[in-house]
Design a protein around this motif. Structure first.
Motif, PDB file in Angstrom:
ATOM      1  N   THR A  88       7.096  38.290 -21.876  1.00 46.12           N
ATOM      2  CA  THR A  88       6.378  38.235 -20.603  1.00 46.12           C
ATOM      3  C   THR A  88       6.589  39.510 -19.802  1.00 46.12           C
ATOM      4  O   THR A  88       7.685  40.041 -19.747  1.00 46.12           O
ATOM      5  CB  THR A  88       6.875  37.029 -19.777  1.00 46.12           C
ATOM      6  OG1 THR A  88       6.644  35.833 -20.531  1.00 46.12           O
ATOM      7  CG2 THR A  88       6.145  36.956 -18.455  1.00 46.12           C
ATOM      8  N   ARG A 123       5.167  41.918 -16.209  1.00 45.32           N
ATOM      9  CA  ARG A 123       4.442  41.941 -14.948  1.00 45.32           C
ATOM     10  C   ARG A 123       3.416  43.073 -14.966  1.00 45.32           C
ATOM     11  O   ARG A 123       3.436  43.941 -15.842  1.00 45.32           O
ATOM     12  CB  ARG A 123       5.415  42.141 -13.798  1.00 45.32           C
ATOM     13  CG  ARG A 123       6.365  40.969 -13.644  1.00 45.32           C
ATOM     14  CD  ARG A 123       7.123  41.116 -12.362  1.00 45.32           C
ATOM     15  NE  ARG A 123       7.738  42.433 -12.263  1.00 45.32           N
ATOM     16  CZ  ARG A 123       8.116  42.989 -11.121  1.00 45.32           C
ATOM     17  NH1 ARG A 123       7.941  42.334  -9.988  1.00 45.32           N
ATOM     18  NH2 ARG A 123       8.664  44.182 -11.098  1.00 45.32           N
ATOM     19  N   LEU A 161      -6.973  42.646 -18.525  1.00 41.99           N
ATOM     20  CA  LEU A 161      -6.200  41.416 -18.421  1.00 41.99           C
ATOM     21  C   LEU A 161      -7.111  40.232 -18.120  1.00 41.99           C
ATOM     22  O   LEU A 161      -6.937  39.141 -18.664  1.00 41.99           O
ATOM     23  CB  LEU A 161      -5.134  41.560 -17.327  1.00 41.99           C
ATOM     24  CG  LEU A 161      -3.977  42.499 -17.679  1.00 41.99           C
ATOM     25  CD1 LEU A 161      -3.090  42.745 -16.470  1.00 41.99           C
ATOM     26  CD2 LEU A 161      -3.166  41.938 -18.829  1.00 41.99           C
ATOM     27  N   GLU A 210      -7.590  36.979 -20.395  1.00 43.18           N
ATOM     28  CA  GLU A 210      -7.312  35.652 -19.845  1.00 43.18           C
ATOM     29  C   GLU A 210      -8.514  34.726 -20.047  1.00 43.18           C
ATOM     30  O   GLU A 210      -8.360  33.572 -20.442  1.00 43.18           O
ATOM     31  CB  GLU A 210      -6.964  35.752 -18.360  1.00 43.18           C
ATOM     32  CG  GLU A 210      -6.377  34.461 -17.810  1.00 43.18           C
ATOM     33  CD  GLU A 210      -6.353  34.444 -16.301  1.00 43.18           C
ATOM     34  OE1 GLU A 210      -6.768  35.452 -15.684  1.00 43.18           O
ATOM     35  OE2 GLU A 210      -5.945  33.419 -15.732  1.00 43.18           O
ATOM     36  N   ILE A 258      -4.191  35.323 -23.077  1.00 43.92           N
ATOM     37  CA  ILE A 258      -2.989  35.489 -22.260  1.00 43.92           C
ATOM     38  C   ILE A 258      -3.056  34.541 -21.071  1.00 43.92           C
ATOM     39  O   ILE A 258      -4.126  34.034 -20.722  1.00 43.92           O
ATOM     40  CB  ILE A 258      -2.828  36.936 -21.741  1.00 43.92           C
ATOM     41  CG1 ILE A 258      -3.987  37.295 -20.806  1.00 43.92           C
ATOM     42  CG2 ILE A 258      -2.746  37.924 -22.880  1.00 43.92           C
ATOM     43  CD1 ILE A 258      -3.792  38.606 -20.093  1.00 43.92           C
ATOM     44  N   THR A 259      -1.910  34.306 -20.465  1.00 37.11           N
ATOM     45  CA  THR A 259      -1.852  33.496 -19.245  1.00 37.11           C
ATOM     46  C   THR A 259      -1.416  34.380 -18.095  1.00 37.11           C
ATOM     47  O   THR A 259      -0.680  35.355 -18.280  1.00 37.11           O
ATOM     48  CB  THR A 259      -0.844  32.352 -19.391  1.00 37.11           C
ATOM     49  OG1 THR A 259       0.443  32.908 -19.671  1.00 37.11           O
ATOM     50  CG2 THR A 259      -1.253  31.412 -20.505  1.00 37.11           C
ATOM     51  N   ARG A 260      -1.886  34.020 -16.921  1.00 38.21           N
ATOM     52  CA  ARG A 260      -1.546  34.786 -15.725  1.00 38.21           C
ATOM     53  C   ARG A 260      -0.917  33.824 -14.724  1.00 38.21           C
ATOM     54  O   ARG A 260      -1.532  32.832 -14.334  1.00 38.21           O
ATOM     55  CB  ARG A 260      -2.814  35.400 -15.125  1.00 38.21           C
ATOM     56  CG  ARG A 260      -2.613  36.146 -13.827  1.00 38.21           C
ATOM     57  CD  ARG A 260      -3.946  36.670 -13.306  1.00 38.21           C
ATOM     58  NE  ARG A 260      -3.787  37.446 -12.092  1.00 38.21           N
ATOM     59  CZ  ARG A 260      -3.769  36.909 -10.887  1.00 38.21           C
ATOM     60  NH1 ARG A 260      -3.894  35.605 -10.723  1.00 38.21           N
ATOM     61  NH2 ARG A 260      -3.630  37.685  -9.810  1.00 38.21           N
ATOM     62  N   SER A 296       3.017  37.459 -13.546  1.00 37.89           N
ATOM     63  CA  SER A 296       3.514  37.565 -14.918  1.00 37.89           C
ATOM     64  C   SER A 296       2.410  37.290 -15.915  1.00 37.89           C
ATOM     65  O   SER A 296       1.609  36.374 -15.720  1.00 37.89           O
ATOM     66  CB  SER A 296       4.652  36.570 -15.144  1.00 37.89           C
ATOM     67  OG  SER A 296       5.716  36.858 -14.273  1.00 37.89           O
ATOM     68  N   TYR A 297       2.389  38.069 -16.941  1.00 36.26           N
ATOM     69  CA  TYR A 297       1.428  37.862 -18.015  1.00 36.26           C
ATOM     70  C   TYR A 297       2.172  37.541 -19.309  1.00 36.26           C
ATOM     71  O   TYR A 297       3.205  38.143 -19.601  1.00 36.26           O
ATOM     72  CB  TYR A 297       0.562  39.096 -18.205  1.00 36.26           C
ATOM     73  CG  TYR A 297      -0.339  39.366 -17.033  1.00 36.26           C
ATOM     74  CD1 TYR A 297      -1.599  38.778 -16.959  1.00 36.26           C
ATOM     75  CD2 TYR A 297       0.075  40.172 -15.977  1.00 36.26           C
ATOM     76  CE1 TYR A 297      -2.425  39.008 -15.874  1.00 36.26           C
ATOM     77  CE2 TYR A 297      -0.754  40.404 -14.887  1.00 36.26           C
ATOM     78  CZ  TYR A 297      -1.996  39.821 -14.850  1.00 36.26           C
ATOM     79  OH  TYR A 297      -2.803  40.046 -13.772  1.00 36.26           O
TER      80      TYR A 297
END
Lengths: 118, 118
Positions: B43, B45, B65, B69, B74-76, B87-88
DNA sequence: CTGGATCCTAACTGATACTG
DNA sequence: CAGTATCAGTTAGGATCCAG
């Protein structure tokens, strides 16, 4: 893809350079299509590729083929026929790209399921 | 990459569509770099990604990003810190892309040897 | 710190026409 | 048949500045 940027200071540099190279070799709107055609259908002529690559223009096809040839992924041979014909075929080296394409297809298929499931 | 064209009338259509999807998901000058960073380093930033993605601008990073997403790669997550941090992280689904990246790296490494050998 | 808003350029792509 | 030439459109990507 185009010129890929990927100079992460924290990662193994050689692998990143290899990744960059690979992406750049295969970048372009039609490269995968052409490669896929060539090793699915075998040696093809310019005209054949024009037909199977739906919507491509001669100029673009020509450029893509030149780039693939420069990178040793395909061979170009001129045939001694009455109206000159040219044959394109993938090199043994290009067979390595099959793994990439298969991985992409696998990922694409799974991703489609994922999206549909929503 | 950009919008990939690949409608070959002679090939299995579903696989081609999957291929197109995969390429488009991963297209962009920095996508591979970001993904590679995220699953190599865990993870991260926004700021971290700015630093490891050498030369990227905030606008472009932001866009990449967002696209990742949207495609569930990916998650944000926004953190409740004094100056807000974000955080990614990659999703389980995105781990599938490792096969693609590995295949690309393998191909890239072999190709480099080929070229150097000349 | 995390971005969004603007502006700008270079590269990719396409349509069309033409040549050996 | 196998391309090249020319022209024009689109767009991804970068520079810079600004804001919550």
């Amino acid at each position: 893809m185009t010129a890929v940027k990927c100079e992460s200071p924290k990662l193994d540099n050689e692998r990143i350079l290899a990744l960059k190279d690979a992406i750049e070799l295969l970048s372009g709107k039609w490269k995968f299509c052409i490669l896929l055609n060539l090793y699915s259908l075998g040696t093809m002529r310019f005209k054949d590729l024009m037909e199977t690559s739906n919507g491509i223009t001669p100029k673009v096809l020509s450029k893509e083929l030149q780039e693939l040839e420069e990178n040793l992924l395909i061979t170009r041979t001129v045939n001694n026929t009455k109206p000159v014909t040219v044959s394109y075929a993938i090199t043994p080296h290009a067979i390595e790209t099959q793994a990439v394409i298969n991985a992409l297809i696998e990922f694409g298929l799974k991703h489609r399921k994922k999206i549909k499931g929503k």
